[in-house]
Design a protein around this motif. Structure first.
Motif, mmCIF file in Angstrom:
data_model
loop_
_atom_site.group_PDB
_atom_site.id
_atom_site.type_symbol
_atom_site.label_atom_id
_atom_site.label_comp_id
_atom_site.label_asym_id
_atom_site.label_seq_id
_atom_site.Cartn_x
_atom_site.Cartn_y
_atom_site.Cartn_z
ATOM 1 N N PHE A 308 5.139 3.190 6.370
ATOM 2 C CA PHE A 308 3.794 3.570 6.792
ATOM 3 C C PHE A 308 3.388 2.847 8.077
ATOM 4 C CE2 PHE A 308 -0.878 3.576 6.464
ATOM 5 C CZ PHE A 308 -1.114 4.920 6.222
ATOM 6 N N TYR A 309 3.771 1.550 8.187
ATOM 7 C CA TYR A 309 3.422 0.767 9.364
ATOM 8 C C TYR A 309 4.544 0.732 10.403
ATOM 9 C CZ TYR A 309 -0.430 -1.049 6.508
ATOM 10 O OH TYR A 309 -1.536 -1.164 5.721
ATOM 11 N N GLY A 310 5.794 0.670 9.957
ATOM 12 C CA GLY A 310 6.908 0.461 10.866
ATOM 13 C C GLY A 310 7.276 1.683 11.690
ATOM 14 N N LEU A 311 7.312 2.866 11.061
ATOM 15 C CA LEU A 311 7.721 4.066 11.779
ATOM 16 C C LEU A 311 6.751 4.432 12.905
ATOM 17 C CD1 LEU A 311 9.631 6.425 12.163
ATOM 18 C CD2 LEU A 311 8.437 7.644 10.325
ATOM 19 N N PRO A 312 5.427 4.446 12.688
ATOM 20 C CA PRO A 312 4.528 4.741 13.813
ATOM 21 C C PRO A 312 4.659 3.731 14.954
ATOM 22 C CG PRO A 312 3.365 4.961 11.723
ATOM 23 C CD PRO A 312 4.687 4.334 11.418
ATOM 24 N N GLN A 313 4.907 2.464 14.599
ATOM 25 C CA GLN A 313 5.077 1.452 15.638
ATOM 26 C C GLN A 313 6.285 1.782 16.521
ATOM 27 O OE1 GLN A 313 5.291 -2.559 14.105
ATOM 28 N NE2 GLN A 313 5.839 -3.432 16.073
ATOM 29 N N TRP A 314 7.392 2.183 15.908
ATOM 30 C CA TRP A 314 8.583 2.553 16.684
ATOM 31 C C TRP A 314 8.328 3.812 17.513
ATOM 32 C CZ3 TRP A 314 11.623 6.997 16.521
ATOM 33 C CH2 TRP A 314 12.815 6.940 17.260
ATOM 34 N N THR A 372 18.091 5.215 9.768
ATOM 35 C CA THR A 372 19.114 4.536 10.579
ATOM 36 C C THR A 372 19.678 5.451 11.668
ATOM 37 O OG1 THR A 372 20.923 5.175 9.085
ATOM 38 C CG2 THR A 372 19.743 3.132 8.578
ATOM 39 N N LEU A 373 19.243 6.712 11.703
ATOM 40 C CA LEU A 373 19.789 7.678 12.657
ATOM 41 C C LEU A 373 19.043 7.769 13.985
ATOM 42 C CD1 LEU A 373 20.559 10.644 10.215
ATOM 43 C CD2 LEU A 373 22.112 8.831 10.989
ATOM 44 N N PRO A 374 17.693 7.733 14.021
ATOM 45 C CA PRO A 374 16.992 8.013 15.280
ATOM 46 C C PRO A 374 17.254 6.968 16.361
ATOM 47 C CG PRO A 374 15.513 8.190 13.394
ATOM 48 C CD PRO A 374 16.754 7.546 12.899
ATOM 49 N N THR A 375 17.194 7.431 17.588
ATOM 50 C CA THR A 375 17.234 6.567 18.760
ATOM 51 C C THR A 375 16.086 6.964 19.674
ATOM 52 O OG1 THR A 375 18.682 8.037 20.018
ATOM 53 C CG2 THR A 375 19.748 6.398 18.591
ATOM 54 N N ALA A 376 15.947 6.258 20.769
ATOM 55 C CA ALA A 376 14.843 6.533 21.702
ATOM 56 C C ALA A 376 14.903 7.941 22.269
ATOM 57 C CB ALA A 376 14.859 5.511 22.828
ATOM 58 N N ASP A 377 16.070 8.592 22.211
ATOM 59 C CA ASP A 377 16.219 9.937 22.779
ATOM 60 C C ASP A 377 16.245 11.030 21.718
ATOM 61 O OD1 ASP A 377 16.456 8.821 25.363
ATOM 62 O OD2 ASP A 377 18.599 8.441 25.035
ATOM 63 N N SER A 378 16.002 10.687 20.469
ATOM 64 C CA SER A 378 16.087 11.679 19.393
ATOM 65 C C SER A 378 15.047 12.776 19.568
ATOM 66 C CB SER A 378 15.878 11.005 18.039
ATOM 67 O OG SER A 378 16.930 10.109 17.761
ATOM 68 N N PRO A 379 15.414 14.030 19.259
ATOM 69 C CA PRO A 379 14.462 15.140 19.398
ATOM 70 C C PRO A 379 13.324 15.030 18.379
ATOM 71 C CG PRO A 379 16.489 15.879 18.351
ATOM 72 C CD PRO A 379 16.747 14.485 18.818
ATOM 73 N N ILE A 380 12.199 15.598 18.746
ATOM 74 C CA ILE A 380 11.007 15.533 17.905
ATOM 75 C C ILE A 380 11.245 16.214 16.554
ATOM 76 C CG2 ILE A 380 8.608 16.275 17.687
ATOM 77 C CD1 ILE A 380 8.964 13.991 19.580
ATOM 78 N N LEU A 381 11.975 17.334 16.561
ATOM 79 C CA LEU A 381 12.209 18.047 15.302
ATOM 80 C C LEU A 381 12.953 17.172 14.290
ATOM 81 C CD1 LEU A 381 13.111 21.704 16.407
ATOM 82 C CD2 LEU A 381 11.016 20.875 15.300
ATOM 83 N N LEU A 382 13.901 16.375 14.766
ATOM 84 C CA LEU A 382 14.607 15.459 13.868
ATOM 85 C C LEU A 382 13.641 14.443 13.279
ATOM 86 C CD1 LEU A 382 17.177 14.202 12.642
ATOM 87 C CD2 LEU A 382 17.399 12.866 14.758
ATOM 88 N N ALA A 444 9.204 -2.911 18.235
ATOM 89 C CA ALA A 444 9.966 -2.029 17.337
ATOM 90 C C ALA A 444 10.984 -1.228 18.133
ATOM 91 C CB ALA A 444 9.011 -1.094 16.589
ATOM 92 N N ASN A 445 12.171 -1.795 18.314
ATOM 93 C CA ASN A 445 13.234 -1.067 19.003
ATOM 94 C C ASN A 445 14.117 -0.332 17.996
ATOM 95 O OD1 ASN A 445 14.793 -3.087 17.844
ATOM 96 N ND2 ASN A 445 14.905 -4.289 19.729
ATOM 97 N N ASP A 446 15.179 0.312 18.498
ATOM 98 C CA ASP A 446 16.053 1.094 17.615
ATOM 99 C C ASP A 446 16.691 0.222 16.540
ATOM 100 O OD1 ASP A 446 15.460 3.305 19.106
ATOM 101 O OD2 ASP A 446 17.342 3.321 20.243
ATOM 102 N N LEU A 447 17.148 -0.964 16.918
ATOM 103 C CA LEU A 447 17.795 -1.849 15.955
ATOM 104 C C LEU A 447 16.831 -2.251 14.841
ATOM 105 C CD1 LEU A 447 20.242 -3.500 15.079
ATOM 106 C CD2 LEU A 447 19.454 -5.349 16.601
ATOM 107 N N GLY A 448 15.588 -2.557 15.213
ATOM 108 C CA GLY A 448 14.598 -2.921 14.214
ATOM 109 C C GLY A 448 14.321 -1.781 13.248
ATOM 110 N N LEU A 449 14.241 -0.541 13.782
ATOM 111 C CA LEU A 449 14.023 0.623 12.920
ATOM 112 C C LEU A 449 15.185 0.803 11.956
ATOM 113 C CD1 LEU A 449 12.283 3.195 12.306
ATOM 114 C CD2 LEU A 449 13.797 4.386 13.909
ATOM 115 N N GLY A 453 15.194 0.735 7.915
ATOM 116 C CA GLY A 453 15.719 1.821 7.095
ATOM 117 C C GLY A 453 16.690 1.332 6.050
ATOM 118 N N LEU A 454 17.589 0.405 6.422
ATOM 119 C CA LEU A 454 18.531 -0.155 5.450
ATOM 120 C C LEU A 454 17.812 -0.950 4.375
ATOM 121 C CD1 LEU A 454 21.462 -1.316 7.772
ATOM 122 C CD2 LEU A 454 21.476 0.576 6.133
ATOM 123 N N ALA A 455 16.759 -1.672 4.766
ATOM 124 C CA ALA A 455 15.989 -2.434 3.783
ATOM 125 C C ALA A 455 15.306 -1.497 2.791
ATOM 126 C CB ALA A 455 14.957 -3.311 4.492
#
Length: 484
Positions: A308-314, A372-382, A444-449, A453-455
């Motif tokens: 709830f908090y982490g994903l919007p931050q990323w 664990t899949l998204p990156t800074a370039d991931s499409p919005i639909l994903l 919140a970079n890709d590694l943090g996201l 996700g793993l947690a």
């Protein structure tokens, strides 16, 4: 058919078996469900609306970062007050306690915009938190009373509490934005006045009446002592210190808060054991299925609030979507959460809360792995698809835990049991803040996201294993009973 709450617990993961009857009792009538559920929207609404008013409040009072206490104060007040108001409801009646809480919310909200400084506004938020905290435990207690009196099933009513809570929490920032745009930051307080009035009116008209209050020979003061103010104070000190310690983990851990929380907890337990009618009855927590439900709720909501908090931050800091874009991407979490609440309500009618919990934790595990899949370039639909998947477990877990608490808690202590359930959710919220500080840090970079996700997936996997083990034990116990 005997009440499930009267059956003896045999294992921490066990829930009372749900037997099938040839003549299934009806669901609780809607005339009870709507007024009870309406009052419970105030807490999630006030917890989420304030987010869009902080900038205006900071500017109005030239307050700086102190405005963040407007968020923390409500969570702390709710975590402390929910069990306390539940206990008061058990003694004086759920309907009366709910109405008193609504009056408090309405009166304080009308005065809050005239606060001379942020400190006074924080006090107002604490009082609003106390008033809104009464609504959920009182709502569950009223549902229990109405269901027992009419010999009806509470599934639709409990589902309504969960669904309304998810909808209002998700729509809170959008609704709050409209209020701030039209009335300034004061709008997020003033809106409570008509909502509290409407809530009080519908509860007075359709809410199930309280049983007659038996005033002892000593009068109302003696009756008030039954609430156990000493035990309540000790519990308040313990959980407040513990919550402050959890909040400090996001920056520099303040271990001295823990030094207060531990002895305060020990004193709370000691007082509960020696008191005839304690606020926090150790016999209630001695029900292993109930205690395990609280622990599972804390862990579940730790994972939920990480998302709830982490994903919007990323989405804002790394994906570069901005607040509006991030809000739209995570909207499917709420939308799918409402749908999954309805599905979970239908599922548990025939299969009980265990199956709902298994479905919810399995979906949460998948959702965590997808993070664990998204990156800074991931499409919005994903990203939208992942958000939709993350909304699926919310309804199943919420309904499953809520129903598990309902079936194992004693009817005459339903208010206190429900209040502890609510407090467990906010302990999970503060644990999530600490987890995010460790895994994501300041940015919140890709590694943090991916770490988050793993947690989340690991937490869900542990919950899934315990739920499957409980289901297996239940089947084995049923076969053994049939063989005898």
């Amino acid at each position: 058919m005997p009440e499930p709450s009267r059956q003896k617990d045999s294992h921490a993961e066990d829930l009372p078996p749900l037997t099938k009857s040839a003549t299934r009792p009806p669901e609780l009538p809607g005339k009870f469900v709507t007024p009870i559920a309406f009052g419970t929207i105030l807490q999630p609404l006030n917890s989420s609306m304030i987010a869009v008013a902080l900038v205006g409040i900071r500017s109005h009072f030239d307050a700086g970062n102190s405005v963040t206490w407007l968020v923390s104060a409500l969570y702390l007040a709710t975590a402390v007050a929910a069990p306390a108001m539940g206990r008061i409801a058990d003694v004086f009646g759920a309907r009366r306690t709910s109405l008193t809480g609504l009056v408090l919310v309405g009166a304080v909200s009308a005065a809050a915009p005239f606060a001379p400084n942020v400190a006074t506004l924080v006090v107002c938020r604490i009082l609003i938190g106390i008033g809104t905290a009464a609504q959920y435990p009182c709502g569950v207690a009223m549902i229990r009373r109405a269901a027992d009196e009419s010999r009806a099933r509470p599934n639709n009513a409990l589902g309504a509490l969960a669904a309304w809570s998810q909808v209002t929490a998700a729509l809170g920032p959008t609704f709050g934005g409209l209020l701030v745009g039209g009335f300034g930051w004061a709008g997020v307080f003033w809106i409570n006045v008509p909502l509290a009035l409407i809530g009080a009116a519908v509860i007075m008209k359709w809410g199930p009446a309280d049983p007659p209050t038996r005033i002892p020979s000593g009068g109302r003061l003696t009756a008030l002592m039954r609430v156990d103010p000493v035990g309540m104070l000790l519990f308040a000190v313990a959980i407040t210190a513990f919550m402050f310690w959890l909040l400090s983990l996001a920056a520099t851990p303040a271990w001295w808060w823990l030094a207060i929380a531990v002895p305060a907890t020990a004193l709370t337990v000691w007082w509960s054991i020696r008191t005839h009618d304690p606020f926090l009855d150790m016999r209630l927590l001695a029900r292993r299925a109930l205690s395990f439900t609280y622990v599972r709720t804390v862990v579940t909501y730790t994972a939920f609030y990480c998302v709830f908090y982490g994903l919007p931050q990323w989405l804002e800091e790394t994906r570069g979507l901005g607040p509006t874009g991030a809000g739209l991407v995570v909207l499917p979490i709420a939308a799918v959460g409402v749908l999954s609440t309805l599905l979970a309500t239908l599922l548990q009618r025939n299969h009980g809360p265990r199956v709902a919990l298994i479905a919810g934790t399995a979906a949460l595990c998948v959702g965590g792995l997808l993070l664990t899949l998204p990156t800074a370039d991931s499409p919005i639909l994903l990203l939208v698809g992942i958000a939709a998947m993350l909304g699926l477990p919310n309804g199943f877990n919420n309904i499953g835990n809520q129903r598990a608490m309902y079936v194992v808690a004693p009817a005459d202590q339903m208010g206190a049991a429900s209040g502890l359930y609510r407090a467990s959710q906010y302990v999970g919220a503060n644990l999530a803040a600490a987890v995010l500080a460790l895994l994501i840090g300041d940015h919140a970079n890709d590694l943090g996201l991916h770490r988050m996700g793993l947690a989340v997936a690991s937490i869900a996997a542990a919950l899934l294993i315990t739920s499957l083990f409980g289901l297996l034990r239940g089947h084995l116990s049923s076969r053994t009973a049939q063989a005898r």
